[in-house]
Design a protein around this motif. Structure first.
Motif, mmCIF file in Angstrom:
data_model
loop_
_atom_site.group_PDB
_atom_site.id
_atom_site.type_symbol
_atom_site.label_atom_id
_atom_site.label_comp_id
_atom_site.label_asym_id
_atom_site.label_seq_id
_atom_site.Cartn_x
_atom_site.Cartn_y
_atom_site.Cartn_z
ATOM 1 N N PRO A 65 20.342 15.782 -32.258
ATOM 2 C CA PRO A 65 21.284 15.084 -31.378
ATOM 3 C C PRO A 65 20.955 15.228 -29.899
ATOM 4 O O PRO A 65 21.671 15.876 -29.131
ATOM 5 C CB PRO A 65 22.626 15.751 -31.730
ATOM 6 C CG PRO A 65 22.253 17.135 -32.140
ATOM 7 C CD PRO A 65 20.917 17.029 -32.819
ATOM 8 N N HIS A 66 19.850 14.612 -29.485
ATOM 9 C CA HIS A 66 19.414 14.668 -28.093
ATOM 10 C C HIS A 66 19.152 13.241 -27.597
ATOM 11 O O HIS A 66 18.460 12.465 -28.261
ATOM 12 C CB HIS A 66 18.148 15.506 -27.951
ATOM 13 C CG HIS A 66 18.323 16.931 -28.386
ATOM 14 N ND1 HIS A 66 19.118 17.828 -27.706
ATOM 15 C CD2 HIS A 66 17.815 17.620 -29.446
ATOM 16 C CE1 HIS A 66 19.082 18.997 -28.319
ATOM 17 N NE2 HIS A 66 18.300 18.893 -29.380
ATOM 18 N N ASP A 110 -4.293 16.049 -30.144
ATOM 19 C CA ASP A 110 -3.556 15.179 -29.224
ATOM 20 C C ASP A 110 -2.776 16.064 -28.260
ATOM 21 O O ASP A 110 -1.805 16.729 -28.649
ATOM 22 C CB ASP A 110 -2.615 14.258 -29.997
ATOM 23 C CG ASP A 110 -1.970 13.200 -29.105
ATOM 24 O OD1 ASP A 110 -2.490 12.965 -27.996
ATOM 25 O OD2 ASP A 110 -0.948 12.614 -29.517
ATOM 26 N N VAL A 111 -3.206 16.083 -26.996
ATOM 27 C CA VAL A 111 -2.627 16.962 -25.981
ATOM 28 C C VAL A 111 -1.453 16.269 -25.308
ATOM 29 O O VAL A 111 -1.568 15.129 -24.867
ATOM 30 C CB VAL A 111 -3.690 17.344 -24.928
ATOM 31 C CG1 VAL A 111 -3.104 18.315 -23.913
ATOM 32 C CG2 VAL A 111 -4.924 17.925 -25.594
ATOM 33 N N GLY A 112 -0.317 16.967 -25.208
ATOM 34 C CA GLY A 112 0.854 16.379 -24.575
ATOM 35 C C GLY A 112 1.330 15.161 -25.331
ATOM 36 O O GLY A 112 1.424 14.067 -24.801
ATOM 37 N N CYS A 113 1.655 15.380 -26.605
ATOM 38 C CA CYS A 113 1.802 14.273 -27.558
ATOM 39 C C CYS A 113 3.088 13.480 -27.432
ATOM 40 O O CYS A 113 3.242 12.429 -28.065
ATOM 41 C CB CYS A 113 1.714 14.828 -28.977
ATOM 42 S SG CYS A 113 3.047 15.992 -29.388
ATOM 43 N N HIS A 135 11.205 17.465 -21.360
ATOM 44 C CA HIS A 135 11.174 16.334 -22.289
ATOM 45 C C HIS A 135 11.840 16.784 -23.583
ATOM 46 O O HIS A 135 11.191 17.112 -24.569
ATOM 47 C CB HIS A 135 9.740 15.874 -22.553
ATOM 48 C CG HIS A 135 9.210 14.998 -21.471
ATOM 49 N ND1 HIS A 135 7.907 14.590 -21.422
ATOM 50 C CD2 HIS A 135 9.796 14.448 -20.379
ATOM 51 C CE1 HIS A 135 7.713 13.824 -20.352
ATOM 52 N NE2 HIS A 135 8.846 13.736 -19.714
ATOM 53 N N GLU A 136 13.112 16.786 -23.560
ATOM 54 C CA GLU A 136 13.971 17.415 -24.560
ATOM 55 C C GLU A 136 13.593 17.047 -25.994
ATOM 56 O O GLU A 136 13.592 15.895 -26.379
ATOM 57 C CB GLU A 136 15.417 16.973 -24.280
ATOM 58 C CG GLU A 136 16.485 17.683 -25.044
ATOM 59 C CD GLU A 136 17.850 17.149 -24.636
ATOM 60 O OE1 GLU A 136 18.725 17.963 -24.345
ATOM 61 O OE2 GLU A 136 18.031 15.916 -24.620
ATOM 62 N N ALA A 137 13.234 18.069 -26.773
ATOM 63 C CA ALA A 137 13.075 17.964 -28.233
ATOM 64 C C ALA A 137 11.968 17.011 -28.670
ATOM 65 O O ALA A 137 12.000 16.524 -29.796
ATOM 66 C CB ALA A 137 14.398 17.538 -28.874
ATOM 67 N N GLN A 138 10.955 16.782 -27.841
ATOM 68 C CA GLN A 138 9.929 15.807 -28.214
ATOM 69 C C GLN A 138 9.187 16.206 -29.492
ATOM 70 O O GLN A 138 8.963 15.368 -30.380
ATOM 71 C CB GLN A 138 8.942 15.603 -27.068
ATOM 72 C CG GLN A 138 8.321 16.871 -26.509
ATOM 73 C CD GLN A 138 7.468 16.627 -25.267
ATOM 74 O OE1 GLN A 138 6.922 15.552 -25.068
ATOM 75 N NE2 GLN A 138 7.353 17.625 -24.415
ATOM 76 N N VAL A 139 8.818 17.476 -29.619
ATOM 77 C CA VAL A 139 8.136 17.924 -30.830
ATOM 78 C C VAL A 139 9.092 17.925 -32.017
ATOM 79 O O VAL A 139 8.696 17.629 -33.153
ATOM 80 C CB VAL A 139 7.512 19.315 -30.606
ATOM 81 C CG1 VAL A 139 7.073 19.948 -31.923
ATOM 82 C CG2 VAL A 139 6.313 19.207 -29.662
#
Length: 686
Positions: free
Chosen positions: A226-227, A285-288, A313-317
Motif C-alpha cells: 500500500p504505497h 540491472d543497476v537501479g532497476c 523511491h518508496e517500495a520499488q523493489v
C-alpha cells in the motif's frame, strides 16, 4: 576458477564463526580439491540400488511418514499466544495410530509403486544419504526425540517503524544514526543487529493472496503493497499507477515510457551481438526501479539480477517482487557487490542515478569486476543524448574513464520513439590494452587482491587482469543458452574433487541428475504443492544450482543462495545461466517481507544452528515467505523435528513430514496467523 581451500565465499575478518568453520572444513579437502567433501549428501549408484531394495521390503516398518493438509487447528480462529495445543497432539497420536494400522494391512497386498506417491517420495529422500542400511528407528526413540525437541516458542509481532516492510539489516536505525557519513550511501548499506530478531513481521491490513504470474507483471493488489508515492512521482513515466484496488504497471520506465519490450528490442537492434536468450542469458540491472526491464526480459529468455536501494523511491523493489520479478535491495556504496567476478553477460543502467565518473571511477570499476571479459555495459542516460553543460561534462569524463579502462565504445544509438539514446561498451578479452597503456590509471589490482572475495570487502579503485590460461574461468564465453544449463563449465577439471567426492565435472552431472529425479518424482507430485501458484523461489543452500535447473520448464525463477561457509560454487551457477548471491544466514536477507512463494533448505538448518539461533532463522523464513507459501526442508531427523516443532508453534500447516534412519523431509505451509502479543525492537524505532 573455484576458490582455493583456504578461502570461502565472502570470507570476512568480522565473522569469526565462519573463519573457524573454514579451518574445520579445510581438513576435509584432498590436496587438489577446492570443495568440501560432503559425499553423504549424494548417494552413489550402488547406494541408490540398495535404497530401492530396502523400501520395497520394509515399507512402513520403521519410518515416520505423514502427509496432512489440516493437521493444525484453523490459524485464523486462533488468536492466542499459547502455542501448545493438546487437541492437536491427540489428533496427531490418532493419525499416527491410523497410519500404522493401514501400513500393517498393506503388508499382505501386492505393492504397486505408482499407487503410492509417499513411497516414491521416501525413495527419493533415501537416495540423498549414505545412511541407508542401518536399523529402522523405533517409536520409543522417535517419541523421546520429539519430547526432547519440544519447546514452547513465545512468538510476538514486531513493533518497528518500518511496520510490514521491515528488513532488519536495512532498518537498523540505531546503527544508521551512528554513521560518520552518508555521502557514499553508507545509510543504504547493510547494518545488521548483533542479535537477530525473533519477532514476526506484521501483515499489511487487508493482505490478499498475490495475483498469479503472468497477470501479476501488469497488476498487483494495492493492499499488499500500500504505497502510492512512486505512482505520484513516476506515474507519468508509466512506472506504476493506482487503479482502484490494484496497482498497475504499464511496462514503462524512465528510459522506456512506451514499454520495456520496445526498449529491449531497440538494444538488440543496436548491437546484434547482444543476442538476447542465446549469447546473453544473465544480466545485472543497476537501479532497476520496479524492474519492468527485467520482467519483460523473460520474454527473451533472459534473467536479470535487478537491484535498487531502499530509498525515497518508496517500495520499488517490493513492487518488483510482488509482481513476480527477481530483485534485491542493495546499493553501490562503499563495499563490493555480493557476487563473484566475471559472471554477468551484460550490465545495464537506465538512468540509474549512479555517478560512475567520480572518485577515479570506483563504482564503474566494480561493474568491471563482475562483468565477463567480452561482456557489454549498456548505458542509457541523458549524457548519451542530451547537450546540456552538465551532460556534456559527464560524457567527456565517462569517455576518458572508459578509454582508460580499455572499454571499447561499440555503438551509440537513439531510440526515436522514447526519445532516448544508449551507449554500449565492451570489456576486453585480452590484457593487450592494459599492457600498452601509457599511464597505469586506473591501476591494475595487485596480484594478491582476490576479485572473488566480496563479503563486507571495501571497494578497490583498480582493475583485475583478464585470465589468459584457456582453462581458466573467464577466458572463454559460456555455451549459448540453453546448452550451458546442462553442460559442466569448461573450466571444471577432472583432477579436482567436487563437493560430493567425485571428479568435478562428474559431480556436476550427478548433482543435476539427482535433482531432476527428486523434483520430477517427489516435489512436483508428492508434496501437495500447487505449482501454478509458485513464482518466486529461493534455494537457501545451493551447490551447483541443480535444484533450480530441474525447475527450468516451470514458470518460476530461483534465487540461488550460497552460504558464506559453503564451498564457493556460485561462479558455476552463473556459468550455467542461472543467478544467485552470497549470504550469511545468521543475518537477515536483503529482501522485503513476503517476497517468496517457496523456500528450499537442503541441510541448511543443521548447519546454521552450529553458529546462531535456529529460532532467528525461522523468524527470517517467516518474514521472507508469503502466507500460503511453502518451506521444504531436507535435513537430519533431529533438525527436522526442531523445525517441525517451530512450524507447529507458528500455526503453519504440515503438508508432509517424513523421516527414516537419520534423514528426513518436511514440507510446511505458512498461514495468516500473527501473534497478538507485541515486541518492540528498540534499534528499529525512530
Amino acid at each position: 576458477m573455484f576458490m582455493s581451500s583456504s578461502a570461502f565465499p565472502g570470507q570476512s575478518t568480522d565473522l569469526p564463526a565462519v573463519t573457524n568453520k573454514q579451518k574445520e572444513v579445510s581438513t576435509k579437502l584432498s590436496s587438489n580439491s577446492q570443495f568440501e567433501d560432503n559425499s553423504g549428501d549424494l548417494a552413489s549408484d550402488d547406494q541408490e540400488n540398495t535404497t530401492n531394495e530396502v523400501v520395497e521390503s520394509n515399507s512402513g516398518d520403521g519410518d515416520s511418514n505423514s502427509t496432512e493438509e489440516d493437521a493444525n487447528s484453523n490459524p485464523e480462529s486462533n488468536g492466542s499466544d499459547n502455542n501448545s495445543n493438546s487437541d492437536t497432539s491427540e489428533s496427531e497420536k490418532k493419525n499416527n495410530s491410523d497410519s500404522n494400522q493401514s501400513e500393517t494391512e498393506k503388508k499382505d497386498e501386492e505393492k504397486k509403486p505408482e499407487d503410492n506417491k509417499t513411497e516414491d517420495l521416501s525413495s527419493e529422500i533415501l537416495k540423498e544419504t549414505n545412511a541407508q542400511n542401518g536399523a529402522f528407528s523405533t517409536q520409543a526413540d522417535e517419541s523421546a526425540s520429539e519430547k526432547k525437541s519440544q519447546y514452547v516458542y513465545n512468538w510476538k509481532t514486531c513493533n518497528v517503524t518500518a511496520g510490514p516492510d521491515y528488513i532488519p539489516c536495512l532498518d537498523n536505525l540505531e546503527a544508521i544514526r551512528h554513521l560518520h557519513g552518508r555521502s557514499h550511501y553508507e545509510h543504504r548499506e547493510r547494518h545488521c543487529p548483533e542479535d537477530p530478531p525473533t519477532c514476526l513481521v506484521p501483515l499489511p491490513v487487508g493482505y490478499k493472496t498475490p495475483i498469479k504470474w503472468p497477470r501479476s507483471r501488469e497488476q498487483i493488489w494495492y493492499s499488499n503493497v500500500p504505497h502510492t508515492k512512486l505512482a505520484e512521482v513516476k506515474g507519468h513515466q508509466n512506472w506504476v499507477k493506482v487503479s482502484g484496488e490494484y496497482l498497475t504497471f504499464p511496462g514503462g520506465g524512465t528510459q522506456f515510457k512506451n514499454g520495456a519490450l520496445h526498449y529491449i528490442d531497440f538494444i538488440q537492434d543496436s548491437l546484434g551481438d547482444i543476442a538476447w536468450g542465446k549469447r546473453t542469458r544473465v544480466i545485472l540491472d543497476v537501479g532497476c526501479g520496479v524492474a519492468s526491464f527485467g520482467g519483460y526480459l523473460f520474454e527473451r529468455d533472459v534473467i536479470a539480477m535487478s537491484f535498487a536501494p531502499k530509498d525515497e523511491h518508496e517500495a520499488q523493489v517490493q513492487f518488483a517482487l510482488e509482481r513476480g520479478i527477481p530483485a534485491i535491495s542493495a546499493v553501490m556504496g562503499t563495499q563490493r557487490l555480493p557476487f563473484p567476478s566475471k559472471i554477468f553477460d551484460v550490465v545495464h543502467c537506465a538512468r540509474c542515478r549512479v555517478p560512475w565518473h567520480i572518485e577515479g571511477g570506483k563504482l564503474l570499476l566494480e561493474l568491471n569486476r563482475v562483468l565477463r571479459p567480452g561482456g557489454y555495459f549498456v548505458w542509457s542516460a541523458t549524457p548519451v543524448y542530451r547537450n546540456t553543460s552538465e551532460d556534456v561534462g559527464i560524457w567527456e569524463a565517462m569517455s576518458k574513464l572508459t578509454k582508460a579502462m580499455c572499454w571499447e565504445l561499440v555503438v551509440i544509438n537513439n531510440d526515436k520513439l522514447n526519445e532516448v539514446g544508449a551507449a554500449i561498451y565492451r570489456k576486453p578479452m585480452t590484457n593487450e590494452c592494459y599492457e600498452n597503456r601509457q599511464q597505469n590509471d586506473p591501476p591494475l589490482c595487485e596480484s594478491k587482491d582476490d576479485p572473488d572475495a566480496v563479503w563486507k570487502v571495501q571497494l578497490e579503485s583498480c582493475m583485475h587482469k583478464v585470465p589468459v590460461d584457456e582453462s581458466a574461468r573467464g577466458s572463454k564465453w559460456p555455451e549459448t543458452w540453453p546448452q550451458r544449463l546442462e553442460s559442466p563449465p569448461y573450466w571444471l577439471k577432472t583432477s579436482e574433487v567436487g563437493v560430493y567426492g567425485k571428479p568435478a565435472p562428474e559431480d556436476f552431472t550427478s548433482d543435476y541428475d539427482h535433482w531432476k529425479r527428486v523434483v520430477s518424482k517427489s516435489y512436483l507430485n508428492g508434496l501437495g504443492i500447487d505449482w501454478s501458484s509458485v513464482r518466486n523461489v529461493m534455494d537457501m543452500r545451493s551447490i551447483y544450482g541443480g535444484f533450480a535447473a530441474a525447475l527450468k520448464d516451470l514458470k518460476v525463477w530461483v534465487m540461488n543462495v550460497v552460504p558464506l561457509d559453503s564451498p564457493d560454487t556460485l561462479p558455476i551457477i552463473y556459468e550455467r545461466g542461472l543467478f544467485g548471491i552470497y549470504h550469511n544466514w545468521c543475518e537477515s536477507f536483503s529482501t522485503y517481507p513476503r517476497s517468496y512463494d517457496l523456500l528450499h533448505a537442503d541441510h541448511l538448518f543443521s548447519d546454521v544452528k552450529k553458529r546462531c539461533k535456529l529460532q532467528s532463522l525461522m523468524a527470517e523464513v517467516d518474514r521472507m515467505l508469503r502466507p500460503e507459501g511453502k518451506l521444504i526442508v531436507r535435513d537430519n531427523v533431529e533438525t527436522i523435528a526442531e523445525v517441525e516443532d517451530m512450524a507447529k508453534s507458528l500455526n503453519w500447516k504440515i503438508k508432509t513430514s517424513y523421516s527414516k534412519d537419520k534423514e528426513g523431509l518436511l514440507c510446511v505451509e505458512k498461514t495468516l496467523w500473527r501473534p497478538t502479543e507485541v515486541e518492540t525492537v528498540p534499534y528499529a524505532i525512530e
